[in-house]
Design a protein around this motif. Structure first.
Motif, PDB file in Angstrom:
ATOM      1  N   PHE A  49       0.803  -1.224   0.000  1.00 42.55           N
ATOM      2  CA  PHE A  49       0.000   0.000   0.000  1.00 42.55           C
ATOM      3  C   PHE A  49       0.838   1.277   0.000  1.00 42.55           C
ATOM      4  CE2 PHE A  49      -2.484  -3.228   2.388  1.00 42.55           C
ATOM      5  CZ  PHE A  49      -3.443  -3.462   1.419  1.00 42.55           C
ATOM      6  N   GLU A  50       2.119   1.175  -0.309  1.00 40.74           N
ATOM      7  CA  GLU A  50       2.987   2.351  -0.263  1.00 40.74           C
ATOM      8  C   GLU A  50       2.671   3.358  -1.363  1.00 40.74           C
ATOM      9  OE1 GLU A  50       5.088   3.138   2.155  1.00 40.74           O
ATOM     10  OE2 GLU A  50       4.421   1.313   3.155  1.00 40.74           O
ATOM     11  N   ASP A  51       1.916   2.974  -2.369  1.00 41.70           N
ATOM     12  CA  ASP A  51       1.563   3.900  -3.443  1.00 41.70           C
ATOM     13  C   ASP A  51       0.370   4.788  -3.082  1.00 41.70           C
ATOM     14  OD1 ASP A  51       0.081   1.399  -3.566  1.00 41.70           O
ATOM     15  OD2 ASP A  51      -0.887   2.238  -5.344  1.00 41.70           O
ATOM     16  N   LEU A  52      -0.290   4.519  -1.955  1.00 44.40           N
ATOM     17  CA  LEU A  52      -1.469   5.294  -1.557  1.00 44.40           C
ATOM     18  C   LEU A  52      -1.064   6.536  -0.769  1.00 44.40           C
ATOM     19  CD1 LEU A  52      -3.852   2.410  -0.404  1.00 44.40           C
ATOM     20  CD2 LEU A  52      -3.780   3.558  -2.633  1.00 44.40           C
ATOM     21  N   GLU A  53      -1.819   7.615  -0.952  1.00 45.06           N
ATOM     22  CA  GLU A  53      -1.582   8.847  -0.209  1.00 45.06           C
ATOM     23  C   GLU A  53      -2.571   8.955   0.945  1.00 45.06           C
ATOM     24  OE1 GLU A  53      -1.704  12.176  -2.806  1.00 45.06           O
ATOM     25  OE2 GLU A  53       0.001  11.516  -4.027  1.00 45.06           O
ATOM     26  N   ALA A  54      -2.183   9.686   1.975  1.00 41.60           N
ATOM     27  CA  ALA A  54      -3.025   9.864   3.154  1.00 41.60           C
ATOM     28  C   ALA A  54      -4.081  10.932   2.887  1.00 41.60           C
ATOM     29  CB  ALA A  54      -2.173  10.241   4.350  1.00 41.60           C
ATOM     30  N   SER A  55      -5.028  10.569   2.045  1.00 40.15           N
ATOM     31  CA  SER A  55      -6.161  11.439   1.727  1.00 40.15           C
ATOM     32  C   SER A  55      -7.338  10.554   1.349  1.00 40.15           C
ATOM     33  CB  SER A  55      -5.821  12.391   0.576  1.00 40.15           C
ATOM     34  OG  SER A  55      -5.472  11.668  -0.594  1.00 40.15           O
ATOM     35  N   GLY A  59     -15.006   5.185  -3.282  1.00 39.83           N
ATOM     36  CA  GLY A  59     -15.270   3.982  -4.061  1.00 39.83           C
ATOM     37  C   GLY A  59     -14.359   2.821  -3.694  1.00 39.83           C
ATOM     38  N   GLU A  60     -14.486   1.731  -4.462  1.00 39.62           N
ATOM     39  CA  GLU A  60     -13.654   0.554  -4.246  1.00 39.62           C
ATOM     40  C   GLU A  60     -12.270   0.761  -4.840  1.00 39.62           C
ATOM     41  OE1 GLU A  60     -15.341  -3.105  -5.502  1.00 39.62           O
ATOM     42  OE2 GLU A  60     -17.210  -2.854  -4.383  1.00 39.62           O
ATOM     43  N   LEU A  61     -11.336  -0.047  -4.361  1.00 42.08           N
ATOM     44  CA  LEU A  61      -9.975  -0.003  -4.884  1.00 42.08           C
ATOM     45  C   LEU A  61      -9.673  -1.273  -5.662  1.00 42.08           C
ATOM     46  CD1 LEU A  61      -7.991   1.348  -1.789  1.00 42.08           C
ATOM     47  CD2 LEU A  61      -8.802   2.639  -3.772  1.00 42.08           C
ATOM     48  N   GLN A  62      -9.075  -1.122  -6.832  1.00 41.45           N
ATOM     49  CA  GLN A  62      -8.554  -2.256  -7.590  1.00 41.45           C
ATOM     50  C   GLN A  62      -7.074  -2.362  -7.263  1.00 41.45           C
ATOM     51  OE1 GLN A  62     -10.212  -4.464  -9.937  1.00 41.45           O
ATOM     52  NE2 GLN A  62      -8.274  -5.560  -9.580  1.00 41.45           N
ATOM     53  N   ARG A  63      -6.646  -3.486  -6.678  1.00 49.17           N
ATOM     54  CA  ARG A  63      -5.287  -3.613  -6.199  1.00 49.17           C
ATOM     55  C   ARG A  63      -4.614  -4.867  -6.770  1.00 49.17           C
ATOM     56  NH1 ARG A  63      -3.074   0.627  -4.402  1.00 49.17           N
ATOM     57  NH2 ARG A  63      -1.605  -0.685  -3.225  1.00 49.17           N
ATOM     58  N   THR A  64      -3.295  -4.925  -6.617  1.00 53.65           N
ATOM     59  CA  THR A  64      -2.541  -6.114  -6.994  1.00 53.65           C
ATOM     60  C   THR A  64      -1.566  -6.461  -5.878  1.00 53.65           C
ATOM     61  OG1 THR A  64      -0.867  -4.791  -8.143  1.00 53.65           O
ATOM     62  CG2 THR A  64      -2.674  -5.686  -9.473  1.00 53.65           C
ATOM     63  N   ALA A 183      -5.082  -2.714   7.664  1.00 53.21           N
ATOM     64  CA  ALA A 183      -4.353  -3.820   7.041  1.00 53.21           C
ATOM     65  C   ALA A 183      -3.034  -3.317   6.477  1.00 53.21           C
ATOM     66  CB  ALA A 183      -5.190  -4.452   5.927  1.00 53.21           C
ATOM     67  N   ASN A 184      -2.018  -4.172   6.525  1.00 50.52           N
ATOM     68  CA  ASN A 184      -0.731  -3.833   5.933  1.00 50.52           C
ATOM     69  C   ASN A 184      -0.078  -5.106   5.401  1.00 50.52           C
ATOM     70  OD1 ASN A 184       1.354  -2.073   5.185  1.00 50.52           O
ATOM     71  ND2 ASN A 184       2.507  -2.486   7.062  1.00 50.52           N
ATOM     72  N   ASN A 185       0.688  -4.936   4.327  1.00 50.70           N
ATOM     73  CA  ASN A 185       1.436  -6.053   3.729  1.00 50.70           C
ATOM     74  C   ASN A 185       0.550  -7.279   3.497  1.00 50.70           C
ATOM     75  OD1 ASN A 185       3.902  -4.589   3.749  1.00 50.70           O
ATOM     76  ND2 ASN A 185       4.217  -5.128   5.894  1.00 50.70           N
ATOM     77  N   VAL A 186      -0.540  -7.062   2.771  1.00 51.15           N
ATOM     78  CA  VAL A 186      -1.465  -8.142   2.445  1.00 51.15           C
ATOM     79  C   VAL A 186      -0.816  -9.103   1.455  1.00 51.15           C
ATOM     80  CG1 VAL A 186      -3.608  -8.661   1.196  1.00 51.15           C
ATOM     81  CG2 VAL A 186      -3.590  -6.927   2.998  1.00 51.15           C
ATOM     82  N   VAL A 187      -0.874 -10.392   1.771  1.00 49.31           N
ATOM     83  CA  VAL A 187      -0.252 -11.425   0.940  1.00 49.31           C
ATOM     84  C   VAL A 187      -1.342 -12.310   0.331  1.00 49.31           C
ATOM     85  CG1 VAL A 187       1.360 -13.369   0.870  1.00 49.31           C
ATOM     86  CG2 VAL A 187       1.773 -11.448   2.426  1.00 49.31           C
ATOM     87  N   LEU A 188      -1.279 -12.496  -0.974  1.00 46.23           N
ATOM     88  CA  LEU A 188      -2.133 -13.456  -1.675  1.00 46.23           C
ATOM     89  C   LEU A 188      -1.235 -14.564  -2.202  1.00 46.23           C
ATOM     90  CD1 LEU A 188      -4.531 -11.155  -3.757  1.00 46.23           C
ATOM     91  CD2 LEU A 188      -4.768 -11.943  -1.398  1.00 46.23           C
ATOM     92  N   ALA A 189      -1.736 -15.796  -2.170  1.00 50.12           N
ATOM     93  CA  ALA A 189      -0.895 -16.919  -2.593  1.00 50.12           C
ATOM     94  C   ALA A 189      -1.746 -18.019  -3.185  1.00 50.12           C
ATOM     95  CB  ALA A 189      -0.092 -17.459  -1.405  1.00 50.12           C
TER      96      ALA A 189
END
Length: 224
Positions: A49-55, A59-64, A183-189
């Motif tokens: 999530f380091e690409d997100l700004e504190a603002s 809506g929903e977020l599309q993430r990878t 949440a931080n450092n979410v891992v999908l596997a």
């Protein structure tokens, strides 16, 4: 008579243990260690999530997370997200403290979900000792788990024998205080079919055996 008493006692403990160790959601297990999570899965990816700004983000977020895509929503309000920053790190939080974070629409073959889950305050700072509830769904199967005293860097995850469909995250037991589920450092596997996932039934057999052994030791002491 002593032997019958021993067998009856062991049977009673087995009857008490088995319903606990073999729940309806038997294809989802809990993992409390990042290394154990990695051992039970194969390819994984992390979203920090380091690409997100504190603002505020509506809506929903599309993430990878690595090569795996997913979506995350905050509700039931429509206030969206307000990522937090703490000691140079960025966390995912909702704008409203009462909202639930819902991770869903995972890429195909996502069998594992993990990360660090904790509480933050209105300024985005980590708050120790709060209670976080996570729920995982895999088709019709669902399991909920409460993290008491969630820590900033502690790892927690779910591993399923079928593809995961949804993960929710929320705070509980607020006791008049307002905290945000974070949440931080979410891992999908994913996992290969040859990678074993511990079955709850094996835990039941183990606990039954331990119960019988305990009664055996007690019977030997009684005979002595």
């Amino acid at each position: 008579m002593k032997r019958n008493h021993f067998l009856a006692g062991a049977a009673v403990i087995a009857a008490l243990v088995l319903p606990i160790a073999t729940p309806a959601y038997a294809d989802i297990i809990l993992v409390y260690d990042r290394a154990a999570f990695g051992a039970a899965t194969t390819t994984s990816g992390t979203d920090d999530f380091e690409d997100l700004e504190a603002s505020q983000i509506e809506g929903e977020l599309q993430r990878t997370a690595g090569s795996y895509s997913y979506r995350v929503a905050a509700g039931p309000s429509d206030a969206g997200f307000y990522p937090a920053t703490f000691n140079g790190d960025t966390f995912l939080t909702s704008t409203m403290a009462s909202d639930v974070l819902t991770f869903r629409e995972f890429a195909p073959n996502v069998f594992g979900f993990g990360g660090s889950f904790f509480a933050t305050d209105a300024y985005g700072a980590f708050v120790p000792g709060r209670t976080i509830e996570l729920t995982a769904a895999s088709g019709a199967d669902r399991i909920a788990y409460t993290l008491d005293g969630s820590a900033l860097s502690a790892f927690f995850g779910f591993i399923s024998t079928t593809a995961l469909t949804e993960i929710t995250l929320r705070t509980i037991s607020e006791q008049g205080n307002v905290y945000w589920a974070t949440a931080n450092n979410v891992v999908l596997a994913t996992r290969d079919s040859v990678v074993p996932v511990p079955e709850p039934s094996s835990h039941a057999i183990l606990l039954t055996g331990l119960a019988a052994a305990a009664f055996a030791r007690r019977a030997r002491r009684y005979r002595a």
